[in-house]
Design a protein around this motif. Structure first.
Motif, PDB file in Angstrom:
ATOM      1  N   ILE A  94      -2.820  -1.469   4.273  1.00 21.72           N
ATOM      2  CA  ILE A  94      -2.342  -0.370   3.993  1.00 21.72           C
ATOM      3  C   ILE A  94      -1.782  -0.705   2.858  1.00 21.72           C
ATOM      4  CG2 ILE A  94      -0.883   1.637   4.711  1.00 21.72           C
ATOM      5  CD1 ILE A  94      -3.116   1.450   6.706  1.00 21.72           C
ATOM      6  N   VAL A  95      -2.167  -0.356   1.730  1.00 18.11           N
ATOM      7  CA  VAL A  95      -1.700  -0.751   0.717  1.00 18.11           C
ATOM      8  C   VAL A  95      -0.582  -0.069  -0.124  1.00 18.11           C
ATOM      9  CG1 VAL A  95      -2.401  -1.436  -1.925  1.00 18.11           C
ATOM     10  CG2 VAL A  95      -4.016  -1.585  -0.179  1.00 18.11           C
ATOM     11  N   GLU A  96      -0.598   1.225   0.124  1.00 16.29           N
ATOM     12  CA  GLU A  96       0.259   2.233  -0.393  1.00 16.29           C
ATOM     13  C   GLU A  96       0.467   3.322   0.540  1.00 16.29           C
ATOM     14  OE1 GLU A  96      -0.033   3.519  -4.121  1.00 16.29           O
ATOM     15  OE2 GLU A  96      -0.153   1.334  -5.025  1.00 16.29           O
ATOM     16  N   VAL A  97       1.814   3.872   0.789  1.00 16.84           N
ATOM     17  CA  VAL A  97       1.990   5.076   1.417  1.00 16.84           C
ATOM     18  C   VAL A  97       2.994   5.942   0.301  1.00 16.84           C
ATOM     19  CG1 VAL A  97       3.192   6.430   3.325  1.00 16.84           C
ATOM     20  CG2 VAL A  97       2.210   4.094   3.485  1.00 16.84           C
ATOM     21  N   CYS A 154       0.692  -2.880   9.763  1.00 19.42           N
ATOM     22  CA  CYS A 154      -0.309  -3.488   9.471  1.00 19.42           C
ATOM     23  C   CYS A 154      -0.168  -4.938   9.200  1.00 19.42           C
ATOM     24  CB  CYS A 154      -1.106  -2.661   8.075  1.00 19.42           C
ATOM     25  SG  CYS A 154      -2.508  -3.517   7.533  1.00 19.42           S
ATOM     26  N   PRO A 155      -0.925  -5.889   9.656  1.00 15.46           N
ATOM     27  CA  PRO A 155      -0.687  -7.312   9.478  1.00 15.46           C
ATOM     28  C   PRO A 155      -1.514  -7.692   8.386  1.00 15.46           C
ATOM     29  CG  PRO A 155      -1.592  -6.862  11.825  1.00 15.46           C
ATOM     30  CD  PRO A 155      -1.832  -5.713  11.030  1.00 15.46           C
ATOM     31  N   ASP A 156      -2.439  -7.121   7.841  1.00 17.63           N
ATOM     32  CA  ASP A 156      -3.578  -7.433   6.824  1.00 17.63           C
ATOM     33  C   ASP A 156      -3.128  -6.932   5.601  1.00 17.63           C
ATOM     34  OD1 ASP A 156      -5.167  -9.493   8.214  1.00 17.63           O
ATOM     35  OD2 ASP A 156      -5.155  -7.771   9.704  1.00 17.63           O
ATOM     36  N   LYS A 157      -2.313  -6.324   5.332  1.00 18.41           N
ATOM     37  CA  LYS A 157      -1.877  -5.784   3.726  1.00 18.41           C
ATOM     38  C   LYS A 157      -3.521  -4.914   3.492  1.00 18.41           C
ATOM     39  CE  LYS A 157      -0.774  -7.095  -1.002  1.00 18.41           C
ATOM     40  NZ  LYS A 157      -0.976  -8.319  -1.977  1.00 18.41           N
ATOM     41  N   ARG A 194      -9.851  -5.398   3.503  1.00 11.30           N
ATOM     42  CA  ARG A 194      -8.774  -6.041   4.296  1.00 11.30           C
ATOM     43  C   ARG A 194      -8.688  -5.815   5.409  1.00 11.30           C
ATOM     44  NH1 ARG A 194      -5.328  -9.674   0.683  1.00 11.30           N
ATOM     45  NH2 ARG A 194      -4.085  -9.859   2.737  1.00 11.30           N
ATOM     46  N   TYR A 238       1.905   1.442   7.505  1.00 13.62           N
ATOM     47  CA  TYR A 238       2.225   0.455   6.563  1.00 13.62           C
ATOM     48  C   TYR A 238       2.917  -0.624   7.227  1.00 13.62           C
ATOM     49  CZ  TYR A 238       4.628  -2.325   2.840  1.00 13.62           C
ATOM     50  OH  TYR A 238       4.988  -3.223   2.155  1.00 13.62           O
ATOM     51  N   LEU A 239       3.953  -0.444   8.191  1.00 14.50           N
ATOM     52  CA  LEU A 239       4.857  -1.176   8.640  1.00 14.50           C
ATOM     53  C   LEU A 239       4.158  -2.256   9.671  1.00 14.50           C
ATOM     54  CD1 LEU A 239       7.872   1.130   9.133  1.00 14.50           C
ATOM     55  CD2 LEU A 239       7.957  -0.911   7.750  1.00 14.50           C
TER      56      LEU A 239
END
Lengths: 353, 77, 248
Positions: free
Chosen positions: B64-67, B59-62, B11, B56-57
């Motif tokens: 960064i899925v998890e932190v 990232c416009p494209d999802k 992504r 994560y905050l």
């Protein structure tokens, strides 16, 4: 059916729409049909239904579009210049397959024109009006009673085909007081939100998306072909017309709405003088009753089309006649209403009288 | 140690916003190429990541899925 | 390991059509997170606009309709009035909302329609290739202001929340920004307040999100965030311009 009530056409149409199950009205004031929204504004709150005066016709039709996406029976009423402003919405509604009813009380144009009765929006109503290949079902009543009965048909057809239905009237029908008898109230409590409606996914397994957008030409063509398929079905089974004194007719007058009503008097004048003339009155302007025109081609000597415009339905009559007989025309423009005598005189000229 | 930032490389559009915002500079553009032709961001220094979630905050494209943040190690017995 | 952040399922797995670094995706995620956290996903109908986010319904997984250019607030009004139990929101850009759709927006706000509008301000018409928008800054070069926006020729940027805050209909009117993690956290709070205003049937709610357009600004995503901070935010300041009692 109940008792006969004496009502003005512009109010009777609202009462009929309400009884036919209109749950929401969005509109914008415009003469000559202001009594209609005013009537809705009184009655809808009484019944716990929605009435909203929009900031413009552009907003009104998009509110209608929104409500239509929820599968709610929704209506707007306007007159020619307002209807022009709504054309964008009509086109979107067409390619979204959502149902709604629009009443156009036609007035004299082009431009601001005047507020007198006219029929000059025939092309706009029947051939699309907005952009793209689409149609709305167009109904043209010629009496206050027929106009009231037709509101039920309008909503039923809209729901059946998920299509916009236009009821094309004029200021004359609106201002006329006539006794009307309303059909039974539609059972609005039985209305359920359709499975395609966009009201929030809720318990549905799929989500609903209503859009007129399809960016890939091959997919948009498919979307268009589906629309065309719907139109072919409608053309096959929803054509409505009236034949008046056609059995022995040697001549035929074609006319719709108010003009057809006046022409009936002209026909009776001719009949008194032994001239055998009848009327073919299209009730659905789209789908147009080409077949009945074709059927009568061999029987009559010519067709005489009368309209309150410069000759718009005339083109459809000619398509039906297909060059086999002469088609003559008489029209009044700019809000002028022809008298029965006038029509008769113009008609007689064609038979050399 | 498990990664503190989970990145969906497919992504990522290589916009670099996460890298620009990372206070510890533990992210970078990788040499890999995803199916859309972008070099995705990667967490190259997991140890120094403080799990702040800025990446994560922004990232416009999802992508960064998890932190995730390591549970504090219990002291003593 | 403790989970600090997890991307919301409501933002779908479909790749967005947005350019790299375009904050539309950030806005989509904030909306998705907020709908989930406030348990609104299954009640929601989003009215999508014409503009770069015209395909938004592919990216946020709720019921959706696609409005004509500028007509989102009218369409949302039509839905909400007959289906008050639905959660109805519009998502609009600055051309869609502040130019062609300003009448629909102002009147929906004035009527206090129980709808929510998320308004993306990136200072130009992104989808059509970077033309001047009502929010374009003075001096800003766009494809239709090649010499920079000049007040005498093109007028002044429009401050939509400030305008709407003068009306009695809105319950919540705010502007946030998407240029930094801190501002993004704040933007989410504002969005949730706007959603709560609708959930509580208090009136119209709108949050403008100061965004960027790296492609048409001809900047990298990082540079465009810096420009938003340094040049746009001084003209379009973050703030809550109208908060009526009951909004949380």
């Amino acid at each position: 059916m109940g008792e006969k009530i004496l009502m003005k056409g512009s109010e009777a149409i609202a009462e009929a729409a309400i009884r036919a199950g209109a749950m929401a009205f969005y509109g914008y004031p415009i003469t000559p049909q202001n009594e209609t929204p005013e009537y809705f504004s009184r009655r809808m709150p009484e019944l716990g239904r929605t009435y909203l005066q929009a900031e413009s016709e552009v907003a009104a039709i998009n509110m209608v579009y929104g409500a239509a996406c929820t599968g709610t029976r929704v209506i707007t009423t306007s007159s020619s210049p307002g209807i022009s402003l709504m054309q964008e919405g009509f086109s979107y509604i067409a390619n979204s397959d959502v149902p709604c009813v629009v009443v156009n009380a036609m007035r004299g144009g082009p431009g601001l024109g005047d507020i007198a009765p006219a029929q000059a929006d025939y092309f706009q109503a029947t051939k699309g009006g907005g952009h793209g290949d689409y149609h709305s079902i167009v109904l043209a009543p010629h009496t206050v009673q027929e106009q009231c009965d037709m509101m039920y048909d309008a909503f039923d057809l809209a729901d059946k085909y998920r299509i916009m239905v236009v009821v094309l009237v004029d200021g004359l029908l609106g201002q006329m007081m006539e006794p009307v008898e309303f059909k039974d109230w539609a059972d609005v409590k039985s209305y359920k939100t359709p499975d395609w409606a966009t009201v929030g996914q809720g318990e549905r397994s799929n989500r609903n998306i209503i859009t007129s957008l399809e960016i890939l030409p091959e997919d948009l063509e498919k979307m268009n072909l589906k629309l065309q398929e719907k139109y072919r079905t409608i053309e096959e089974i929803e054509v409505r017309f009236e034949e008046y004194k056609m059995d022995d007719a040697e001549y035929v007058i074609t006319a719709f709405g108010t003009t057809a009503r006046i022409a009936k008097t002209s026909v009776n004048m001719a009949r008194k003088e032994g001239i055998r003339v009848g009327i073919i009155r299209p009730i659905t302007l789209y789908p147009f009753p080409y077949a009945v025109i074709e059927k009568r081609v061999n029987q009559v000597k010519f067709f005489f089309d009368v309209e309150m415009n410069a000759g718009q339905m005339l083109e459809d009559v000619r398509l039906g006649v297909n060059g086999k007989k002469p088609v003559y025309f008489y029209g009044r423009l700019g809000g002028m209403v022809p008298t029965a005598e006038e029509i008769y005189t113009a008609f007689k000229k064609q038979i050399g009288g | 140690m498990e990664p503190k930032v989970i990145i969906n490389e497919q992504r990522c559009k290589s916009c670099g916003l996460c890298i620009s915002i990372c206070p510890k500079k533990v992210l970078r553009i990788s040499d890999k190429i995803n199916s859309r032709g972008y070099h995705p961001a990667e967490l190259f220094d997991n140890e120094n990541c403080i799990s702040c979630g800025f990446c994560y905050l922004i990232c416009p494209d999802k992508a960064i899925v998890e932190v995730r943040r390591p549970e504090p190690v219990k002291q003593g017995g | 390991m403790k989970l600090i952040y997890k991307a919301p399922d409501t933002m779908t797995e479909k790749d967005t059509t947005y350019c790299p670094g375009c904050p539309h995706g950030i806005a989509h995620r904030l909306i998705s997170e907020s709908l989930e956290e406030m348990n609104l996903v299954k009640k929601t109908v989003i009215v999508w606009p014409v503009g770069c986010s015209v395909f938004g319904y592919y990216f946020i997984g709720t019921d959706a309709v696609e409005a004509a250019h500028g007509r989102a607030c009218a369409m949302a009004t039509g839905i909400k009035r007959v289906h008050p139990e639905s959660f109805v929101m519009t998502y609009q850009g600055d051309g869609d909302l502040a130019s062609i759709g300003i009448a629909e927006t102002v009147h929906a706000a004035a009527r206090g329609e129980k709808i929510t509008t998320i308004f993306i301000n990136n200072g130009n018409y992104g989808m059509t290739g970077g033309q001047m928008a009502p929010t374009t800054l003075i001096g800003q070069v766009t494809t239709t202001t090649p010499y920079g926006r000049k007040p005498e020729a093109n007028g002044f940027p429009m401050h939509v929340p400030e305008m709407l805050a003068t009306l009695d209909g809105p319950a919540y009117v705010a502007r946030a920004a998407l240029d930094s993690p801190q501002h993004i956290i704040q933007a989410k709070k504002f969005i949730q307040k706007a959603f709560s205003a609708q959930a509580k049937r208090l009136g119209f709610s709108i949050v403008e999100l100061v965004s960027t357009c790296p492609t048409n600004w001809k900047m990298t995503p990082v540079e465009s965030m810096e420009r938003a901070r340094k040049e746009v935010l001084p003209v379009f300041p973050i703030g809550e311009f109208r908060v009526i009692k009951g909004v949380e």
